[in-house]
Design a protein around this motif. Structure first.
Motif, mmCIF file in Angstrom:
data_model
loop_
_atom_site.group_PDB
_atom_site.id
_atom_site.type_symbol
_atom_site.label_atom_id
_atom_site.label_comp_id
_atom_site.label_asym_id
_atom_site.label_seq_id
_atom_site.Cartn_x
_atom_site.Cartn_y
_atom_site.Cartn_z
ATOM 1 N N VAL A 89 -18.535 -1.676 -2.853
ATOM 2 C CA VAL A 89 -18.478 -2.631 -3.951
ATOM 3 C C VAL A 89 -19.906 -3.033 -4.329
ATOM 4 O O VAL A 89 -20.770 -3.196 -3.468
ATOM 5 N N THR A 90 -20.129 -3.218 -5.638
ATOM 6 C CA THR A 90 -21.442 -3.592 -6.160
ATOM 7 C C THR A 90 -21.641 -5.099 -6.080
ATOM 8 O O THR A 90 -20.754 -5.868 -6.486
ATOM 9 N N VAL A 91 -22.781 -5.509 -5.552
ATOM 10 C CA VAL A 91 -23.177 -6.922 -5.556
ATOM 11 C C VAL A 91 -23.861 -7.205 -6.886
ATOM 12 O O VAL A 91 -24.788 -6.497 -7.286
ATOM 13 N N ARG A 92 -23.392 -8.257 -7.574
ATOM 14 C CA ARG A 92 -23.918 -8.570 -8.903
ATOM 15 C C ARG A 92 -24.460 -9.992 -8.936
ATOM 16 O O ARG A 92 -23.905 -10.902 -8.304
ATOM 17 N N LEU A 93 -25.487 -10.154 -9.722
ATOM 18 C CA LEU A 93 -26.062 -11.470 -9.976
ATOM 19 C C LEU A 93 -26.280 -11.597 -11.474
ATOM 20 O O LEU A 93 -26.996 -10.787 -12.070
ATOM 21 N N ASP A 94 -25.664 -12.586 -12.075
ATOM 22 C CA ASP A 94 -25.662 -12.752 -13.529
ATOM 23 C C ASP A 94 -25.114 -11.505 -14.231
ATOM 24 O O ASP A 94 -25.573 -11.124 -15.311
ATOM 25 N N GLY A 95 -24.158 -10.857 -13.596
ATOM 26 C CA GLY A 95 -23.519 -9.705 -14.203
ATOM 27 C C GLY A 95 -24.248 -8.403 -14.016
ATOM 28 O O GLY A 95 -23.726 -7.350 -14.388
ATOM 29 N N ARG A 96 -25.441 -8.436 -13.445
ATOM 30 C CA ARG A 96 -26.238 -7.217 -13.275
ATOM 31 C C ARG A 96 -26.147 -6.728 -11.833
ATOM 32 O O ARG A 96 -26.154 -7.521 -10.890
ATOM 33 N N ALA A 97 -26.074 -5.414 -11.685
ATOM 34 C CA ALA A 97 -25.950 -4.828 -10.352
ATOM 35 C C ALA A 97 -27.243 -4.992 -9.567
ATOM 36 O O ALA A 97 -28.343 -4.816 -10.104
ATOM 37 N N VAL A 98 -27.082 -5.349 -8.296
ATOM 38 C CA VAL A 98 -28.235 -5.493 -7.401
ATOM 39 C C VAL A 98 -28.254 -4.332 -6.410
ATOM 40 O O VAL A 98 -29.242 -3.597 -6.315
ATOM 41 N N PHE A 99 -27.188 -4.160 -5.639
ATOM 42 C CA PHE A 99 -27.025 -3.016 -4.741
ATOM 43 C C PHE A 99 -25.548 -2.941 -4.372
ATOM 44 O O PHE A 99 -24.752 -3.798 -4.767
ATOM 45 N N ARG A 100 -25.192 -1.925 -3.616
ATOM 46 C CA ARG A 100 -23.800 -1.713 -3.237
ATOM 47 C C ARG A 100 -23.650 -1.832 -1.733
ATOM 48 O O ARG A 100 -24.513 -1.374 -0.975
#
Length: 438
Positions: A33-44
């Motif tokens: 699963v992708t970790v998102r911050l403000d809707g943007r992908a950070v890492f998986r």
């Protein structure tokens, strides 16, 4: 669109719904699963220990959002060793652990723990710096939260679609292939068995077992094509077996009863049976229900569980069936002569078997009539049995008329006094008294 293709579509939709509805835990444990911050992908991130990938990603996102509540206090991420395992690394900001990089994460990303920890640390630093700037602007916090929610929802939807749609198409194509294989095998077995097997019930059993076995194999392959581990699926279904057992109790009962009917064979295709209040010809024995066609042309589907537990009367289990016709004759009739006439008429009727021979029985001595029953044997098929019984009745009436043996008329009764002399004297006295009065 033909009926076979409609059935295939219904089975395919049911299979996909079963995968989507009953296996969410398997999906969560088998995906990254992708970790998102403000809707943007950070890492998986993937699964770690007893924590599935989705829960782990949401936990990391919550920690980063809490850091953004005070953007001025955000420091540069630091990589630290964990106390429990020296090979793992923890990325912390201002003493707050954000994520733990494990050996499993490194293997999933085809790198080492230290290199992956450095990459994730840089990604977190960049994401937090960008999110902090958006929140420090006038009205930026509210706008950032709204934009973050919208972008996160769209991002996750697009990511899920990218993952699910190709797998769903692969599962659909797999089911279509196995449907074609199952249909071809059923047609081939029907073509072969019509020439080597005369028992339609055995043919039906083998065809259905082979057909559904191919479908089960196709279902397993479709699960694998969808990206699930069949063993994990079986485990996941096993955890809910009690609930599924209650939900599918009737379906499983009908399925097991259908197998038992096909194996034990209390009746066969083409037999004429009575189940409860339903009577008709057996047209199909499926694994869910038995199809009967009543004598007035209606189709009745009786659940196999009801068929298996009900009292069944098989009218055609034997090749012959005894019929009977009841008639009434008067007490003034020559009884031996009437019996001989009726026996000869019954035996000479078309459709009545010579062996066993027809028999005549005196069933009852009524108040006004003698009750006679004519018994005979004929073919057990209903059409033959009903037609022969009708012809027997006609033959009896014709034979009795030819022998001048009258049948009693229920609307006319002849009353004969026992002491005729006394009745005649009484009538004369009555007539003489009437004449004197005149």
């Amino acid at each position: 669109m033909n009926a076979a293709f409609k059935r295939f579509l219904l089975k395919t939709i049911a299979t996909l719904l079963a995968i989507l509805l009953f296996l969410p835990s398997v999906v969560a444990q088998s995906e990254r699963v992708t970790v998102r911050l403000d809707g943007r992908a950070v890492f998986r991130v993937g699964v770690v220990g007893g924590l599935d990938a989705t829960a782990r990603a949401r936990q990391i996102e919550q920690r980063m959002n809490r850091l953004l509540e005070n953007p001025d206090a955000i420091a540069t991420p630091r990589i630290e060793s964990t106390n429990a395992n020296t090979t793992d690394r923890t990325i912390a900001i201002a003493g707050v652990p954000v994520v733990t990089v494990t050996q499993t994460d490194a293997q999933d990303n085809l790198t080492t723990v230290n290199v992956l920890a450095t990459q994730w640390s840089q990604a977190i630093d960049t994401a937090l710096e960008r999110a902090s700037k958006r929140r420090l602007s006038p009205g930026g916090r509210f706008a950032a939260e709204v934009q973050s929610s919208i972008e996160t929802a769209f991002g996750r939807s697009i990511e899920s679609a990218i993952v699910i749609i190709p797998r769903a198409l692969a599962a659909l194509l797999t089911l279509g292939l196995f449907w074609a294989i199952a249909t071809f095998v059923r047609w081939l077995m029907r073509f072969i068995f019509r020439r080597i097997v005369e028992d339609l019930t055995v043919e039906n059993l083998i065809k259905q077992v082979a057909y559904y076995a191919i479908w089960i194999l196709g279902f397993i392959v479709a699960i694998d094509a969808f990206g699930f581990d069949p063993q994990a699926v079986a485990t996941g279904l096993g955890l809910t077996s009690l609930a599924l057992g209650f939900a599918l109790k009737d379906i499983l009962s009908n399925f097991i009863s259908g197998i038992s009917i096909l194996v034990l064979r209390p009746f066969e295709l083409g037999d004429q049976i009575i189940v409860g209040e339903t009577e008709g010809n057996v047209e199909r024995i499926d694994l869910r229900a038995t199809q009967l066609r009543t004598y007035d042309g209606r189709v009745v589907l009786v659940p196999n569980a009801e068929v298996f537990t009900s009292r069944i009367v098989n009218n055609t289990a034997a090749s012959t069936r005894r019929g009977s016709v009841t008639l009434f004759i008067g007490y003034d009739t020559d009884l031996p002569q009437a019996i001989d006439v009726v026996r000869a008429a019954v035996q000479a009727t078309d459709g009545v078997l010579t062996e066993p021979a027809a028999s005549i029985r005196v069933r009852d001595l009524g108040q006004d009539d003698i009750v006679i029953e004519a018994r005979f044997w004929t073919d057990s098929q209903r059409s033959d049995f009903v037609a022969t019984t009708s012809q027997v009745r006609q033959a009896i009436v014709a034979a009795l008329k030819a022998a001048e043996i009258g049948l009693p008329n229920p609307d006319v009764r002849m009353l004969i006094p026992f002491q005729t002399d006394q009745w005649q004297a009484a009538l004369k006295n009555t007539n003489s008294n009437l004449n004197h009065r005149d």
